[in-house]
Design a protein around this motif. Structure first.
Motif, PDB file in Angstrom:
ATOM      1  N   VAL A 118     -11.801 -19.227  19.407  1.00 36.74           N
ATOM      2  CA  VAL A 118     -12.508 -19.302  20.693  1.00 36.74           C
ATOM      3  C   VAL A 118     -11.637 -18.741  21.810  1.00 36.74           C
ATOM      4  N   ALA A 119     -10.372 -19.151  21.833  1.00 41.78           N
ATOM      5  CA  ALA A 119      -9.457 -18.671  22.874  1.00 41.78           C
ATOM      6  C   ALA A 119      -9.267 -17.159  22.779  1.00 41.78           C
ATOM      7  N   LEU A 120      -9.080 -16.661  21.556  1.00 41.26           N
ATOM      8  CA  LEU A 120      -8.890 -15.224  21.361  1.00 41.26           C
ATOM      9  C   LEU A 120     -10.127 -14.448  21.799  1.00 41.26           C
ATOM     10  N   ASN A 121     -11.307 -14.954  21.448  1.00 43.80           N
ATOM     11  CA  ASN A 121     -12.518 -14.226  21.787  1.00 43.80           C
ATOM     12  C   ASN A 121     -12.795 -14.243  23.283  1.00 43.80           C
ATOM     13  N   ALA A 122     -12.354 -15.298  23.968  1.00 41.49           N
ATOM     14  CA  ALA A 122     -12.485 -15.314  25.422  1.00 41.49           C
ATOM     15  C   ALA A 122     -11.656 -14.189  26.028  1.00 41.49           C
ATOM     16  N   VAL A 123     -10.457 -13.985  25.495  1.00 41.87           N
ATOM     17  CA  VAL A 123      -9.603 -12.899  25.982  1.00 41.87           C
ATOM     18  C   VAL A 123     -10.234 -11.541  25.663  1.00 41.87           C
ATOM     19  N   ILE A 124     -10.776 -11.407  24.444  1.00 37.69           N
ATOM     20  CA  ILE A 124     -11.435 -10.149  24.066  1.00 37.69           C
ATOM     21  C   ILE A 124     -12.620  -9.881  24.983  1.00 37.69           C
ATOM     22  N   GLY A 125     -13.363 -10.935  25.310  1.00 36.22           N
ATOM     23  CA  GLY A 125     -14.482 -10.773  26.239  1.00 36.22           C
ATOM     24  C   GLY A 125     -14.015 -10.300  27.600  1.00 36.22           C
ATOM     25  N   THR A 137     -14.802  -2.352  22.050  1.00 36.82           N
ATOM     26  CA  THR A 137     -14.398  -3.731  22.335  1.00 36.82           C
ATOM     27  C   THR A 137     -15.590  -4.674  22.261  1.00 36.82           C
ATOM     28  N   VAL A 138     -16.778  -4.190  22.598  1.00 37.73           N
ATOM     29  CA  VAL A 138     -17.989  -5.002  22.435  1.00 37.73           C
ATOM     30  C   VAL A 138     -18.171  -5.354  20.960  1.00 37.73           C
ATOM     31  N   ALA A 139     -17.937  -4.369  20.074  1.00 38.20           N
ATOM     32  CA  ALA A 139     -18.070  -4.608  18.637  1.00 38.20           C
ATOM     33  C   ALA A 139     -17.041  -5.627  18.155  1.00 38.20           C
ATOM     34  N   VAL A 140     -15.801  -5.496  18.636  1.00 41.84           N
ATOM     35  CA  VAL A 140     -14.756  -6.453  18.247  1.00 41.84           C
ATOM     36  C   VAL A 140     -15.115  -7.858  18.751  1.00 41.84           C
ATOM     37  N   HIS A 141     -15.658  -7.925  19.953  1.00 41.68           N
ATOM     38  CA  HIS A 141     -16.078  -9.208  20.537  1.00 41.68           C
ATOM     39  C   HIS A 141     -17.134  -9.880  19.654  1.00 41.68           C
ATOM     40  N   PHE A 142     -18.087  -9.104  19.186  1.00 40.40           N
ATOM     41  CA  PHE A 142     -19.152  -9.635  18.318  1.00 40.40           C
ATOM     42  C   PHE A 142     -18.585 -10.057  16.965  1.00 40.40           C
ATOM     43  N   VAL A 182     -21.265 -11.824  -0.644  1.00 38.90           N
ATOM     44  CA  VAL A 182     -20.581 -12.158   0.607  1.00 38.90           C
ATOM     45  C   VAL A 182     -19.950 -10.908   1.219  1.00 38.90           C
ATOM     46  N   VAL A 183     -19.273 -10.122   0.398  1.00 41.40           N
ATOM     47  CA  VAL A 183     -18.593  -8.920   0.892  1.00 41.40           C
ATOM     48  C   VAL A 183     -19.597  -7.920   1.461  1.00 41.40           C
ATOM     49  N   VAL A 184     -20.671  -7.665   0.729  1.00 44.22           N
ATOM     50  CA  VAL A 184     -21.659  -6.682   1.184  1.00 44.22           C
ATOM     51  C   VAL A 184     -22.375  -7.180   2.438  1.00 44.22           C
ATOM     52  N   ALA A 185     -22.647  -8.479   2.499  1.00 46.89           N
ATOM     53  CA  ALA A 185     -23.267  -9.031   3.707  1.00 46.89           C
ATOM     54  C   ALA A 185     -22.341  -8.883   4.907  1.00 46.89           C
ATOM     55  N   GLY A 186     -21.034  -9.063   4.694  1.00 46.40           N
ATOM     56  CA  GLY A 186     -20.073  -8.851   5.774  1.00 46.40           C
ATOM     57  C   GLY A 186     -20.071  -7.400   6.251  1.00 46.40           C
ATOM     58  N   LEU A 187     -20.162  -6.464   5.301  1.00 49.22           N
ATOM     59  CA  LEU A 187     -20.239  -5.049   5.665  1.00 49.22           C
ATOM     60  C   LEU A 187     -21.527  -4.747   6.424  1.00 49.22           C
ATOM     61  N   LEU A 188     -22.593  -5.434   6.061  1.00 46.80           N
ATOM     62  CA  LEU A 188     -23.867  -5.271   6.769  1.00 46.80           C
ATOM     63  C   LEU A 188     -23.729  -5.680   8.232  1.00 46.80           C
ATOM     64  N   VAL A 189     -23.086  -6.816   8.469  1.00 44.94           N
ATOM     65  CA  VAL A 189     -22.878  -7.278   9.848  1.00 44.94           C
ATOM     66  C   VAL A 189     -22.015  -6.284  10.614  1.00 44.94           C
ATOM     67  N   ALA A 190     -20.951  -5.801   9.972  1.00 46.99           N
ATOM     68  CA  ALA A 190     -20.070  -4.841  10.637  1.00 46.99           C
ATOM     69  C   ALA A 190     -20.804  -3.534  10.930  1.00 46.99           C
ATOM     70  N   ALA A 191     -21.626  -3.083   9.991  1.00 49.11           N
ATOM     71  CA  ALA A 191     -22.384  -1.848  10.207  1.00 49.11           C
ATOM     72  C   ALA A 191     -23.367  -2.007  11.361  1.00 49.11           C
ATOM     73  N   GLY A 192     -23.850  -3.225  11.566  1.00 47.93           N
ATOM     74  CA  GLY A 192     -24.766  -3.456  12.675  1.00 47.93           C
ATOM     75  C   GLY A 192     -24.141  -3.185  14.026  1.00 47.93           C
ATOM     76  N   VAL A 195     -24.669   0.383  15.020  1.00 46.27           N
ATOM     77  CA  VAL A 195     -26.033   0.631  15.493  1.00 46.27           C
ATOM     78  C   VAL A 195     -26.147   0.208  16.955  1.00 46.27           C
ATOM     79  N   THR A 196     -25.612  -0.972  17.254  1.00 49.86           N
ATOM     80  CA  THR A 196     -25.622  -1.459  18.633  1.00 49.86           C
ATOM     81  C   THR A 196     -24.814  -0.538  19.538  1.00 49.86           C
ATOM     82  N   GLY A 197     -23.633  -0.133  19.078  1.00 47.92           N
ATOM     83  CA  GLY A 197     -22.764   0.693  19.905  1.00 47.92           C
ATOM     84  C   GLY A 197     -23.286   2.093  20.131  1.00 47.92           C
ATOM     85  N   SER A 198     -24.222   2.528  19.289  1.00 42.76           N
ATOM     86  CA  SER A 198     -24.791   3.867  19.434  1.00 42.76           C
ATOM     87  C   SER A 198     -26.161   3.844  20.105  1.00 42.76           C
ATOM     88  N   GLY A 199     -26.730   2.640  20.231  1.00 37.40           N
ATOM     89  CA  GLY A 199     -28.092   2.521  20.732  1.00 37.40           C
ATOM     90  C   GLY A 199     -28.189   2.519  22.242  1.00 37.40           C
TER      91      GLY A 199
END
Length: 325
Positions: A118-125, A137-142, A182-192, A195-199
């Protein structure tokens, strides 16, 4: 020399929460993590990402939002305040885990890991705001928010188990299939995030740079990962029946398929309707629910019974003039 108790050790001496209380504390952290992921998406989707144009203050002259910031400032500042609610939920879990009898060191460590994320993500935000919503940085925050969701979910699931040695409930190949999911689902979230960063939903009405990818191409790659997750989940659903897995494990495989069905439907509808804000928000909620369902299924492939040692685990209530937690 008198021993000095830490605040947590002092509370632990005077309060023993029930196992149900510890589970509820863990679940509250899960729920609040999902809430802040969705509201963080709402900040971006309403163009309020720079409603507070600096960090840690909202403006150069004010810690709080001002009338000049308008509705966008209120939305962004409200999301910042929600971080304190998440922190309170995490703090409740840390206290409950520490005060539980017998004390379970692993749960306390997972609680503190939540705190530091939580503390780290507040700094990233904050960095994200200062870099004016740089999409990377938005992607890293997510992704950091999803790291918190991972730890809170695992903590919640561990409160429902013991500390004995893990024992498999299904054959080895099935467990490997589960962790592949689990691994492929994690890659799915990362790939998302690409999409957000390009949209088109950059998070602010100003000219915010986007990731240097073709939106259609990254959306199709994201869809391929989604289909891979669906195929693996469907395979798990049938394999668990073939090996006569426990009823609760099969139920979690069914729940995952239902979440994926809804999530896939929302994803395709939003793509073909111009990515409307409401559907994007629902898709973010579905992403969190999918990840929780994947983790629940994976951990249900083994069991950890309650350990019953002859000597109760030592609790670090006091050592010399200091104490640890």
């Amino acid at each position: 020399m008198e021993s000095v108790l830490t605040p947590l050790a002092y509370i632990a001496q005077r309060w023993t929460p029930s196992p149900k209380t510890v589970r509820r504390a863990a679940l509250s952290a899960v729920v609040m993590t999902v809430v802040i992921i969705v509201t963080g998406g709402a900040v971006r989707l309403t163009g309020s990402g720079l409603g507070c144009d600096t960090w840690p203050k909202c403006t150069d002259d004010s810690l709080f939002t001002t009338s000049e910031q308008g509705i966008h400032g209120a939305i962004e500042f409200g999301n910042r305040l929600l971080t304190y609610v998440v922190s309170a939920a995490v703090g409740w879990f840390i206290i409950a885990a520490r005060a539980a009898k017998p004390w379970r060191r692993e749960l306390s460590r997972m609680g503190w890991l939540q705190f530091w994320i939580v503390a780290l993500n507040a700094v990233i935000g904050g960095i994200t705001v200062r870099l004016e919503l740089n999409p990377w940085t938005v992607a890293v925050h997510f992704l950091a928010a999803n790291a918190l969701l991972t730890v809170t979910t695992l903590s919640w699931l561990r409160t429902r188990e013991g500390d004995g040695t893990a024992r498999p409930r299904v054959p080895g190949p099935v467990r490997k299939l589960g962790w592949t999911l689990v691994v492929v689902a994690g890659l799915l979230v990362a790939a998302g995030t690409t999409v957000t960063g390009s949209g088109k939903h950059a998070g602010d009405s100003s000219d915010v740079p986007r990731m240097p990818f073709d939106y259609t191409s990254v959306a199709q790659i994201h869809a391929l990962f989604a289909w891979a997750v669906c195929a693996l989940a469907l395979a798990m659903f049938f394999v668990l029946r073939v090996v006569d897995a426990p009823d609760d494990t099969r139920a979690r495989a069914r729940d995952l398929l239902l979440v994926l069905l809804a999530q896939g439907g929302i994803g395709y509808v939003q793509y073909f309707t111009g990515v409307p804000e409401v559907l994007v928000g629902l898709h973010m909620l579905g992403s969190s629910l999918m990840w929780i369902a994947v983790l629940r299924l994976a951990l249900s492939l083994r069991e950890r019974p309650s350990a019953t040692p002859d000597v109760p685990a030592q609790q670090p209530d006091a050592v010399g003039v200091t104490a640890t937690v």
